[in-house]
Design an enzyme around this catalytic site. Sequence first.
Site, PDB file in Angstrom:
ATOM      1  N   CYS A  10     124.343  12.164   3.806  1.00 35.92           N
ATOM      2  CA  CYS A  10     123.726  13.485   3.698  1.00 35.92           C
ATOM      3  C   CYS A  10     122.214  13.412   3.610  1.00 35.92           C
ATOM      4  O   CYS A  10     121.673  12.549   2.912  1.00 35.92           O
ATOM      5  CB  CYS A  10     124.187  14.183   2.417  1.00 35.92           C
ATOM      6  SG  CYS A  10     125.926  14.498   2.379  1.00 35.92           S
ATOM      7  N   ARG A  15     130.484  23.023   9.861  1.00 31.81           N
ATOM      8  CA  ARG A  15     130.255  23.298   8.439  1.00 31.81           C
ATOM      9  C   ARG A  15     128.785  23.572   8.108  1.00 31.81           C
ATOM     10  O   ARG A  15     128.417  23.739   6.951  1.00 31.81           O
ATOM     11  CB  ARG A  15     130.863  22.177   7.566  1.00 31.81           C
ATOM     12  CG  ARG A  15     130.134  20.887   7.506  1.00 31.81           C
ATOM     13  CD  ARG A  15     130.932  19.777   6.825  1.00 31.81           C
ATOM     14  NE  ARG A  15     131.300  19.940   5.440  1.00 31.81           N
ATOM     15  CZ  ARG A  15     130.535  19.570   4.405  1.00 31.81           C
ATOM     16  NH1 ARG A  15     129.338  19.050   4.605  1.00 31.81           N
ATOM     17  NH2 ARG A  15     130.975  19.721   3.182  1.00 31.81           N
TER      18      ARG A  15
END
Length: 481
Positions: A299, A396
Site C-alpha cells: 500500500c 476498490r
Amino acid sequence: MLKKKKYALTFDDVSIVPGYSQVLPGETDVSTRLTKSIKLNIPIRSAAMDTVTEEKMAIAMSQQGGMGIIHQYLTPQEQAEQVRKVKRYESWIIENPITIEPKKTVGAVKKIMRENQISGIPVVENGKLVGIITKRDILFVENNSLKVEDLMTKKLVTVLKDITRDKAKQTLQKNKIEKLLVTKKDGKLLGLITVKDILRKEKYPNATRDSVGRLMVGAAVGVGGMKRVELLYKEDVDVIVVDSAHGHSKNVLNTIKQIKKQFDIDVIGGNVVTAKATEDLIAAGADAIKIGVGAGSICTTRVVTGVGVPQITSIESCSEVADKYDIPVISDGGIKQYGDIAKAIAAGASSAMIGGLLAGTEEAPGKKVLLEGRLFKEYRGMGSEAALEARYGPGRYFVSPKGKTVPEGVEGLVDFIGPVPEVLHDMVGGLKNAMGYAGIKTLKEFRKKTKLVEVSLGGQRESHPSVRITKEPRNYRAFPG
Ligand code: XMP
C-alpha cells in the site's frame, strides 16, 4: 496544532504479555467466527487480490480451515466460474453433475473432461439415466467420432441420497468402481458420489465446509456490482465481501443494504478504521467488518494521500463498537510477521486477512520470478498502476469519471515460500504458542483477555535477532526494518 490528538499504534508497537499458564499449545482451540454465522477452524483468510486468491488458493485455504476470497478484478462470469470450481472441488454428493447424451461423440466427452477436470460423466437421455462414461472407458480410444452409447458402461450402480458414508464406501469397494450414481426414487439422476471426494474429505478433517460438505469460499465485489453478486450467488458463494479502499462511504453502505435486501447471504463490509464507520456498516447490514486503510505491504495510500490509521489502534476502535452488536471484525493488511496474527486477535480481531505473506506460496496466482539465484513470486497492490489498468468494473479505488486513476499501491516481489499448508502450519503454530504463553485455551478467550503492552523503539529492536543470520528460518522475515 493537531485538531484532535490521538496516538496510533501498529503491530510492531505492541507485544503480548505472557500470563500464568497450564495450557500447552497443542491443547489450544483456534477456531473462530468469520462473520456472525460462518465459523472458521483457523482465523486466517487470504486477501482478495489478483496475485493472492484465485481458485487454487481458495481451495487450499478452505481445506486447512481458513477461507479464500476470490478477487474482483475478473469479469463477473470468470469470478463466478472460479467460485463454481471451488464449490465443486470436493463434495459429498455432487448435485446436478455435468451430463452428456448417448449420441454425443468421444471428442465431446474428452473436451468436457479436460475443461472441468472430471473423470466421469453420467449419460442421460430425455431425463433418464442410461449409462456412465468414465476416463477408463475411453483411455486408449483415438477415434474421437465414436459415439458415447457404444463405449459407456450400461450396468449402473445407483444409490439413494440418504446413503451413509460407510455404506457408500462399502458399495464402491464391493463393485470395484470409483463413482456412485445418486438417483431419486423414480430413477432420475440426482448426483454423483466419487472416491476422489471421499478421500479428499478424509484427508482434510479440519476444512471449512458448508452444510452439504462443500468447501466454503468468498468473493469480493465493488460498489453497485449487483449483477456480479447475482452470478456469484447462483454458484452458492458463501460470503460476499464489499471491498473498497474506503468502506465508510455512501456507495459502499448502499451496496451492502441492497445485497442484504435482495439475497440471503452473509456480507462483509470494509475497509474502515473508525468506530463510527463500524457502526454505520453494521447499521447497513454487514455481518462482519474488515479493518485496514493503508496498512498493507504493497500500500501507498498513507504516503500518497496522507490518510490511514495504524492497525492495532484501528482494530481496537472498531472492535469495541462491533462487540456491542456481536459482529466480528477482521484485521486486513500489515501482517508482516507471523506473531502479528496473535497481536491482531489480542487487539480485538476475530480473524486476519493476509496478502503478502501468502503471495509467495505455490497456490498464489502470481508468476514465479528467478532473480539473482533466488525464487520469488510477483505480488502487487490492487491499487497499483498495473492492477488498476487490468481491473474489471469499479474495483476498490477511486476512479475519476474520465477513467483516470491515482495509484495507491506498488508492484513487487515476495520470496517463494512453498505450499500453503506448510505456511499455514507455521502461522497457526505461532498463534498456538502465543496462546500457550498467555495461558489461554480458546481463541474467543484469548481475544478478550490477552494483554498488550506498548513497546519502545529499543524494545522493537530487541525483539529481532541481532546476529548475522546463517540459516534463515521459514517463519521469520528480517525485512523491512
Ligand atoms: P498485506 O500487508 O497482507 O496487505 O500484504 C494486504 C491488504 O492490503 C490492501 N491492499 C491495498 N491497499 N493499496 C492499498 O492501500 C493497494 O494497492 C492495495 N492492494 C491491496 C487490501 O486490504 C489487502 O487485503
